[in-house]
Design a protein around this motif. Structure first.
Motif, PDB file in Angstrom:
ATOM      1  N   UNK A  80       0.833  -1.205   0.000  1.00  0.00           N
ATOM      2  CA  UNK A  80       0.000   0.000   0.000  1.00  0.00           C
ATOM      3  C   UNK A  80       0.869   1.256   0.000  1.00  0.00           C
ATOM      4  N   UNK A  81       1.908   1.282   0.832  1.00  0.00           N
ATOM      5  CA  UNK A  81       2.797   2.439   0.880  1.00  0.00           C
ATOM      6  C   UNK A  81       3.505   2.634  -0.465  1.00  0.00           C
ATOM      7  N   UNK A  82       3.973   1.549  -1.053  1.00  0.00           N
ATOM      8  CA  UNK A  82       4.629   1.623  -2.358  1.00  0.00           C
ATOM      9  C   UNK A  82       3.665   2.175  -3.412  1.00  0.00           C
ATOM     10  N   UNK A  83       2.443   1.677  -3.416  1.00  0.00           N
ATOM     11  CA  UNK A  83       1.446   2.147  -4.382  1.00  0.00           C
ATOM     12  C   UNK A  83       1.095   3.615  -4.150  1.00  0.00           C
ATOM     13  N   UNK A  84       0.991   4.007  -2.883  1.00  0.00           N
ATOM     14  CA  UNK A  84       0.728   5.417  -2.560  1.00  0.00           C
ATOM     15  C   UNK A  84       1.863   6.311  -3.047  1.00  0.00           C
ATOM     16  N   UNK A  85       3.089   5.832  -2.856  1.00  0.00           N
ATOM     17  CA  UNK A  85       4.250   6.613  -3.277  1.00  0.00           C
ATOM     18  C   UNK A  85       4.279   6.758  -4.800  1.00  0.00           C
ATOM     19  N   UNK A  86       3.984   5.695  -5.501  1.00  0.00           N
ATOM     20  CA  UNK A  86       3.943   5.761  -6.968  1.00  0.00           C
ATOM     21  C   UNK A  86       2.857   6.726  -7.442  1.00  0.00           C
ATOM     22  N   UNK A  87       1.710   6.691  -6.789  1.00  0.00           N
ATOM     23  CA  UNK A  87       0.618   7.604  -7.158  1.00  0.00           C
ATOM     24  C   UNK A  87       1.026   9.055  -6.872  1.00  0.00           C
ATOM     25  N   UNK A  88       1.696   9.280  -5.732  1.00  0.00           N
ATOM     26  CA  UNK A  88       2.169  10.625  -5.402  1.00  0.00           C
ATOM     27  C   UNK A  88       3.156  11.116  -6.462  1.00  0.00           C
ATOM     28  N   UNK A  92       2.500  14.374  -8.680  1.00  0.00           N
ATOM     29  CA  UNK A  92       3.455  15.477  -8.568  1.00  0.00           C
ATOM     30  C   UNK A  92       4.036  15.823  -9.931  1.00  0.00           C
ATOM     31  N   UNK A  93       4.392  14.828 -10.698  1.00  0.00           N
ATOM     32  CA  UNK A  93       4.926  15.080 -12.042  1.00  0.00           C
ATOM     33  C   UNK A  93       3.893  15.815 -12.889  1.00  0.00           C
ATOM     34  N   UNK A  94       2.666  15.353 -12.860  1.00  0.00           N
ATOM     35  CA  UNK A  94       1.608  15.983 -13.637  1.00  0.00           C
ATOM     36  C   UNK A  94       1.411  17.437 -13.198  1.00  0.00           C
ATOM     37  N   UNK A  95       1.372  17.657 -11.905  1.00  0.00           N
ATOM     38  CA  UNK A  95       1.155  19.007 -11.369  1.00  0.00           C
ATOM     39  C   UNK A  95       2.350  19.915 -11.641  1.00  0.00           C
ATOM     40  N   UNK A  96       3.527  19.454 -11.300  1.00  0.00           N
ATOM     41  CA  UNK A  96       4.701  20.321 -11.362  1.00  0.00           C
ATOM     42  C   UNK A  96       5.196  20.568 -12.785  1.00  0.00           C
ATOM     43  N   UNK A  97       5.053  19.605 -13.643  1.00  0.00           N
ATOM     44  CA  UNK A  97       5.484  19.820 -15.025  1.00  0.00           C
ATOM     45  C   UNK A  97       4.675  20.926 -15.700  1.00  0.00           C
ATOM     46  N   UNK A  98       3.522  21.254 -15.136  1.00  0.00           N
ATOM     47  CA  UNK A  98       2.689  22.317 -15.692  1.00  0.00           C
ATOM     48  C   UNK A  98       2.622  23.546 -14.783  1.00  0.00           C
ATOM     49  N   UNK A  99       3.421  23.551 -13.729  1.00  0.00           N
ATOM     50  CA  UNK A  99       3.375  24.665 -12.770  1.00  0.00           C
ATOM     51  C   UNK A  99       3.755  25.995 -13.415  1.00  0.00           C
ATOM     52  N   UNK A 100       4.620  25.961 -14.392  1.00  0.00           N
ATOM     53  CA  UNK A 100       5.062  27.196 -15.015  1.00  0.00           C
ATOM     54  C   UNK A 100       4.390  27.514 -16.335  1.00  0.00           C
ATOM     55  N   UNK A 101       3.290  26.848 -16.631  1.00  0.00           N
ATOM     56  CA  UNK A 101       2.618  27.057 -17.919  1.00  0.00           C
ATOM     57  C   UNK A 101       2.222  28.516 -18.155  1.00  0.00           C
ATOM     58  N   UNK A 102       1.904  29.234 -17.094  1.00  0.00           N
ATOM     59  CA  UNK A 102       1.514  30.637 -17.246  1.00  0.00           C
ATOM     60  C   UNK A 102       2.663  31.488 -17.795  1.00  0.00           C
TER      61      UNK A 102
END
Length: 132
Positions: A80-88, A92-102
């Motif tokens: 469960x912890x491993x799966x949670x970490x992979x989901x995080x 995070x990649x999805x969110x942060x890779x677009x953080x500077x889109x503006x």
């Protein structure tokens, strides 16, 4: 009627909280990082170096906490912890890779992306520390 109003209020609060900005992590930045950012004086290349160094330090802490948690968990909890970490990591990649889109390719785009990864790594480290 009162029950419906309470349910509607609860849904509104939950929806608002889900879209609220995450809590600030500035108080967890190291003094070295703060000094580095002050010396960078708004210049993007030195700022990104400061963020990279701080991220590396927090990422090391994150990995240490994660490994400590994994050694103390039974097998189902490890999975469960491993799966949670992979989901995080994926979120995070999805969110942060677009953080500077503006910034649309401007020099601040990289700064905003780096800042996102740093802050999310700090948040995840603090979260995992709370699981001890």
């Amino acid at each position: 009627m009162l029950v419906k109003s309470l349910i509607a209020a609860g849904i509104l609060v939950a929806a608002t909280a889900a879209h609220a900005d995450p809590p600030s992590v500035e108080r967890y930045y190291s003094q070295t990082y703060n000094d580095c950012m002050n010396e960078a004086a708004g210049s993007t290349l030195p700022m990104r170096q400061c963020m990279g160094d701080e991220h590396d330090a927090w990422d090391k802490q994150l990995n240490q906490v994660y490994q400590a948690l994994m050694t103390r968990r039974a097998e189902p909890a490890k999975v469960q912890l491993r799966d949670d970490e992979r989901a995080w990591l994926k979120r995070t990649k999805s969110q942060c890779d677009h953080a500077g889109d503006d910034e649309a390719g401007g020099t601040l785009q990289g700064v905003e992306i780096d800042q996102c990864y740093l802050d999310e790594t700090i948040r995840r480290t603090l979260y995992l520390r709370g699981l001890h």
